[in-house]
Motif scaffolding. Structure first.
Motif, PDB file in Angstrom:
ATOM      1  N   PRO A 168      -6.945  -9.438   5.002  1.00  0.00           N
ATOM      2  CA  PRO A 168      -7.608  -8.123   4.996  1.00  0.00           C
ATOM      3  C   PRO A 168      -8.949  -8.143   4.274  1.00  0.00           C
ATOM      4  N   PHE A 169      -9.014  -8.910   3.179  1.00  0.00           N
ATOM      5  CA  PHE A 169     -10.251  -8.933   2.405  1.00  0.00           C
ATOM      6  C   PHE A 169     -11.396  -9.489   3.235  1.00  0.00           C
ATOM      7  N   ARG A 171     -13.036  -6.305  -4.967  1.00  0.00           N
ATOM      8  CA  ARG A 171     -11.582  -6.357  -4.993  1.00  0.00           C
ATOM      9  C   ARG A 171     -11.054  -5.428  -3.923  1.00  0.00           C
ATOM     10  N   LEU A 172     -10.036  -5.889  -3.230  1.00  0.00           N
ATOM     11  CA  LEU A 172      -9.385  -5.035  -2.241  1.00  0.00           C
ATOM     12  C   LEU A 172      -7.922  -4.879  -2.635  1.00  0.00           C
ATOM     13  N   ASP A 173      -7.590  -3.692  -3.140  1.00  0.00           N
ATOM     14  CA  ASP A 173      -6.188  -3.401  -3.437  1.00  0.00           C
ATOM     15  C   ASP A 173      -5.759  -2.230  -2.555  1.00  0.00           C
ATOM     16  N   PRO A 174      -4.491  -1.824  -2.580  1.00  0.00           N
ATOM     17  CA  PRO A 174      -4.055  -0.760  -1.668  1.00  0.00           C
ATOM     18  C   PRO A 174      -4.880   0.517  -1.790  1.00  0.00           C
ATOM     19  N   LEU A 198       0.831   3.078  -2.659  1.00  0.00           N
ATOM     20  CA  LEU A 198      -0.189   3.619  -3.573  1.00  0.00           C
ATOM     21  C   LEU A 198       0.437   4.276  -4.804  1.00  0.00           C
ATOM     22  N   PRO A 199       1.309   5.284  -4.625  1.00  0.00           N
ATOM     23  CA  PRO A 199       1.905   5.863  -5.833  1.00  0.00           C
ATOM     24  C   PRO A 199       2.734   4.850  -6.609  1.00  0.00           C
ATOM     25  N   GLU A 200       3.326   3.885  -5.906  1.00  0.00           N
ATOM     26  CA  GLU A 200       4.133   2.892  -6.627  1.00  0.00           C
ATOM     27  C   GLU A 200       3.261   2.118  -7.605  1.00  0.00           C
ATOM     28  N   VAL A 219      -3.133  -1.941   2.789  1.00  0.00           N
ATOM     29  CA  VAL A 219      -2.103  -1.044   2.274  1.00  0.00           C
ATOM     30  C   VAL A 219      -0.732  -1.539   2.706  1.00  0.00           C
ATOM     31  N   HIS A 220      -0.654  -1.994   3.960  1.00  0.00           N
ATOM     32  CA  HIS A 220       0.642  -2.419   4.488  1.00  0.00           C
ATOM     33  C   HIS A 220       1.217  -3.588   3.694  1.00  0.00           C
ATOM     34  N   TYR A 221       0.382  -4.605   3.446  1.00  0.00           N
ATOM     35  CA  TYR A 221       0.881  -5.779   2.727  1.00  0.00           C
ATOM     36  C   TYR A 221       0.756  -5.636   1.221  1.00  0.00           C
TER      37      TYR A 221
END
Lengths: 680, 314
Positions: A3-4, A76-79, A509-511, A54-56
């Motif tokens: 994804p990045f 940086r790419l996070d959810p 995300l909330p997790e 987001v999926h992974y």
């Protein structure tokens, strides 16, 4: 591809029109098609990167050896970044397709290359804001976004109004940026004690625990900065000025996604960096959200400029998002991770929804503007007959924003209501009493928004044409613009029908942010049922609502059309008056008159009516002149004093400037002596 | 979710469709009697509907598809809501489709499209009706939701079946909060169904009409659908009030005897409610439009008081 990597490809692709457009500047058509095709492709890549990230639940970072000597650019790419990439990409995909048709309609004397270059830079700026992983790079991207959107707002710069609005936008954006910069300074200092630039990376900010006092300072500064960009009342004044004068595709992007970058900023700083906070931070966010929501929609109701009306609705919707965020913060500080997750999901879902329907509505307003060359609703009417497609798409937008099931606006507002109703879990009587009142205000907002969009759609598209020129001139827009709007409308519908799937997707995300998740309960009964907390608590099924209504409508239609009945078309019944004309219809102003009277104390109203030249008899005036000006009060309350104060101080300081060389020499002497005394 | 519960669902919808005109007729009959006029019996609404359905449709020249689609949407949404509210049994497969908040918003769809249809023809009447309707409803909706929230606090749920279950089949407790909420709900009920202090369903006087102004241009089967839907709305709002505040008698499961008792109890409650409605309508005069702010404001206040008393007393 990871994804990045897709995200990086998307950024480069998005930036390519900056070089491509000047190269093929000779051919106007080629510039437009090529550039917008490229930005559409880049947006698609951003959406793909976002969905996958987001999926992974990816968490990839990289360092680019550019920027300051000791502080290279961190990415940086996070959810969370992925979710916002997805929001930005999705709307810019639709808007890019729409723009092909819209930009072709510009008059040939306007330079296209300039527009395309800033358009691309604007979206690049937004993508980099969410990808940035250090304070310096974040601010560079933030400024890229602000500056390029300034030039886009200024695009039609021959009008003084546009220059003034763009300047106001620039000033408020930068006041906000200063606050954000200071907030980063506070956090970096605490993270690293100003030893090196390393404190400015988001990683070190994330790793630090802040003392409450400093954390509060950082939060308040950053919230002020982001609120200025998001248009939270009382920092909203630039929105209704800048959005109407910008080209409509730009308004769609600014209102749909640019405001959302500040939501990103608030979430990033509060939940990701500061993490632990007292509940009253959430209280501030909640109260400001409620004020923005209610006042935003009330001011929107008073507008008769279609784009201004939509701009005020952005204030309202940012308010609704902040309500969700505020509740989530309150729940987090009382250690209710699952409830916090529910409120956060509501806020983020509304972020996505608002991007879709507000983008759609601005595109629709652009189509109307394109066809009628008119922004004033009082000069429109009956467009449904001339623009059948646009009217359907605009109606979908109206139904979505008015939070009517089964469309998407309803789902997020419903989730927000559920979050409100779970507040009795908090063991604080004062919060238990006040939070439900917030729910009532949200209900008021929703109902007023429905009234406002009945007005917007009814006055613009229904009834008779009120304009001075012939309606025959008005035509439906081309297929590019229709495709852009159609895709947005379909997305609105899909987000309303399949909320469970979307919530399952974004549950990570909330997790990560508040340590709770709701998908296990929200999707416990399959994709059709949304049960955010428990099935006994509340459930909703957009799919069933839609199918149920359609089924009944279909059966009734079949039954009634089994036997052929004539439909007679006749002139409208005029009560025997015979001189009925289009000016006798209800106008936008008269539609909102009762609400203006009821909530009059929120507005600055100047109303005067005057009878002109009573020639024959004083009782029978020839003409009646009526003037009405409704403004929001904040300009006079807040901005005028500040502006006047600034001028006053500037004048006083200006007294130093005498224009005589002797005086300036004395200033230099005094300065040198002061420096010698104090620093020597 | 068996075939049996789907049968109950179908029976409930049929009951709604065919009992609603009778209820409207009952209210009209009692009202005539109360005001000393002769009356046409409780079956007159059926005859009215049959007459309208058999007539041709007269459409204004510039009516768009919005105008033609609205009656179907209004009817469809009303029937949809009727399938969700527990009338005689809480064993409804459809009930989970929407909770009380979603129900309020489903009513908003009806209002939204009716108001659009009012503006479609381009007469001053239609616009006036739409403007007034949207103004009043925007004041009524917060009061409605507050009343519903207060009621939902006791059951700890916004799902209607769950609320009925807790109230009717749980242990009985006296709740002062519900008394306040009930008062607020009655005031909202009068507003939403267009009854006397707010609107008058049987007038066509331009100064006073709200709902009638929006649908003034309708005729034939379109008018029939709208009239039928508004009869159902009266029925639904009344049974919603019954379900939330006085649910005793609604069957807990789908057994036949329980449901028959439920139907009987429902009929009795509705008959009483109709009389109360008429008493209010006959006893009060129609209010001026701008006095409604106070009327609905006090409804909101009552609901808020209900919520306060829940947190303080219960």
């Amino acid at each position: 591809m990871a994804p990045f990597d897709i995200a990086i490809v998307s950024v480069f692709l998005m930036a390519s029109p900056v070089i491509l457009a000047p190269c093929c500047a000779k051919s106007r058509g080629l510039t437009i098609y090529l550039s917008f095709a490229v930005t559409a492709a880049a947006s698609l890549a951003a959406v793909a990167a976002g969905i996958l990230a987001v999926h992974y639940g990816t968490n990839t970072s990289a360092i680019v050896q550019m920027g300051l000597p000791d502080l290279p650019f961190h990415l940086r790419l996070d959810p969370l970044a992925g979710f916002f990439l997805c929001v930005i990409g999705l709307l810019s995909l639709f808007v890019s397709i729409y723009s092909i048709g819209y930009v072709k309609g510009f008059s040939p004397s306007r330079p296209i290359v300039r527009f395309v270059v800033f358009y691309a830079l604007f979206i690049v700026g937004m993508l980099l804001v969410v990808l940035a992983d250090d304070a310096f790079f974040f601010l560079v991207a933030w400024e890229l976004m602000a500056a390029s959107s300034y030039f886009l707002v200024m695009y039609e710069d021959e009008k003084a109004e546009n220059r003034r609005s763009a300047y106001l936008y620039l000033v408020i954006a930068h006041v906000g940026a200063i606050a954000i910069l200071l907030s980063f300074g506070v956090m970096a200092g605490l993270a690293n004690g100003f030893e090196s630039f390393q404190g400015y990376t988001f990683d070190s900010m994330r790793a630090t625990t802040y003392p409450v006092g400093w954390a509060t300072a950082a939060f308040l500064l950053s919230f002020f900065g982001f609120a200025a960009k998001a248009g939270v009342i009382p920092l909203h004044v630039w929105l209704p000025e800048a959005h109407p004068v910008a080209p409509s595709n730009i308004s769609a992007l600014m209102s749909g996604v640019m405001l959302k970058t500040s939501i990103y900023g608030i979430v990033r700083i509060t939940f990701d960096f500061l993490k632990f906070f007292p509940w009253w931070w959430g209280g501030i966010v909640l109260v400001l959200g409620l004020i923005s929501a209610v006042l935003g929609v009330l001011y929107a109701l008073m507008q008769h400029d279609l784009k201004r009306l939509l701009a005020y609705h952005s204030v309202e919707n940012i308010g609704i998002i902040l309500i969700g965020l505020g509740l989530s913060m309150i729940f987090t500080s009382f250690q209710f991770p699952v409830l916090a997750a529910l409120a956060l999901i509501a806020a983020l879902y509304h972020t996505l929804n608002h991007a879709m329907f507000k983008g759609l509505l601005f595109m629709g307003a652009g189509a109307v503007l394109h066809a009628t060359h008119e922004r004033n609703m009082e000069e429109m009417g009956g467009l449904i007959h001339r623009m059948p497609w646009t009217s359907v798409f605009f109606l979908v937008g109206c139904v979505s924003i008015a939070a009517l099931p089964p469309f998407n606006g309803f789902v997020s507002e419903w989730l927000t209501f559920q979050a409100f109703l779970l507040s009795p879990a908090l063991q604080r009587p004062i919060l238990n009493l006040l939070i439900p009142l917030g729910a009532a205000l949200l209900a008021l907002t929703g109902a007023l928004a429905a009234a406002c969009f009945v007005k917007a759609f009814g006055v613009t598209f229904l009834g008779h044409w009120r304009g001075h020129q012939s309606i025959q001139r008005v035509h439906e827009v081309g297929w590019h613009m229709r495709t852009g709007m159609m895709l947005a409308a379909v997305t609105c519908f899909a987000l309303g029908i399949f909320p469970t799937i979307v919530i399952n997707w974004m549950d990570v995300l909330p997790e990560r942010l508040v340590g709770g998740r709701i998908a296990a309960s929200a999707g416990a009964y399959g994709w059709m049922w949304l049960t955010p907390y428990a099935r006994e608590r509340a459930s909703y099924s957009g799919f069933n609502v839609f199918i149920g209504i359609m089924l009944v409508v279909f059966v009734v239609w079949l039954l009634l059309h089994a036997r052929k009945k004539a439909v007679h078309r006749v002139p409208i019944w005029d009560c025997g008056f015979e001189k009925i004309n289009a000016r006798m219809q209800y106008t936008a102003t008269s539609f909102s008159m009762p609400i203006r009277r009821i909530f009059g104390f929120f507005f600055h109203i100047r109303e005067e009516s005057q009878a002109v030249e009573p020639i024959r008899h004083p009782a029978y005036p020839e003409k009646l002149q009526y003037r009405l000006r409704v403004r929001d009060r904040f300009w006079n309350w807040l901005y005028k004093p500040i502006g006047e104060g600034a001028f006053f101080i500037a004048r006083k300081i200006g007294n130093l400037q005498q224009g005589r060389i002797q005086v300036y020499l004395i200033y230099s002497l005094v300065t040198i002596i002061v420096l010698l005394v104090f620093l020597g | 979710m068996t075939a049996y519960s789907y049968t109950i669902e179908a029976v409930q919808i049929l009951l709604l469709l065919f009992a609603a005109p009778a209820f409207a007729g009952w209210v009209r009959t009692v009202k005539c009697r109360m005001q000393g006029r002769t009356y046409a019996g409780i079956f007159q609404p059926y005859r009215d509907l049959a007459k309208l359905f058999s007539k041709d449709v007269i459409l204004a020249e510039n009516a768009s598809w919005i105008f033609r689609v609205t009656p179907y949407i209004v009817f469809g949404v009303t029937v949809m809501i009727g399938g969700i509210i527990p009338l005689i049994s809480i064993d409804l497969p459809f009930a989970a489709t929407a909770d009380v908040i979603a129900l309020v918003m489903l009513f908003a769809i009806i209002r939204f499209f009716t108001a659009l249809a009012g503006m479609d023809i381009g007469t001053a009447f239609g616009g006036m009706g739409s403007s007034r309707e949207m103004t009043i409803s925007s004041l009524a909706e917060p009061a409605m939701l507050m009343a519903v929230f207060t009621a939902s606090l006791a059951a700890n749920s916004t799902s209607l079946t769950q609320m009925v279950h807790v109230m009717a089949h749980g242990e009985f407790t006296l709740r002062p909060s519900l008394a306040f909420a009930l008062l607020a709900f009655i005031m909202v009920h009068l507003t939403e169904t267009g009854r006397v202090p707010v609107d008058n369903p049987s007038t066509h006087l331009e100064l006073t009409m709200i709902h009638e102004a929006m649908i003034l241009e309708y005729s034939g089967r379109h008018l029939a659908l709208i009239e039928w839907a508004s009869m159902m709305k009266l029925f639904i709002f009344s049974s919603l009030g019954i379900a939330v505040f006085c649910p005793w008698g609604i069957a807990a499961s789908g057994d036949l005897v329980g449901m028959l008792i439920g139907a009987g109890v429902l009929a009795a409650k509705l008959a009483v409610l109709g009389i109360i409605l008429v008493l209010i309508e006959t006893g009060l005069a129609k209010m001026r439009l701008f006095r409604l702010t106070e009327f609905l404001g006090s409804a909101f206040l009552l609901a808020t008081l209900g919520m306060l008393s829940f947190f303080i007393l219960e």
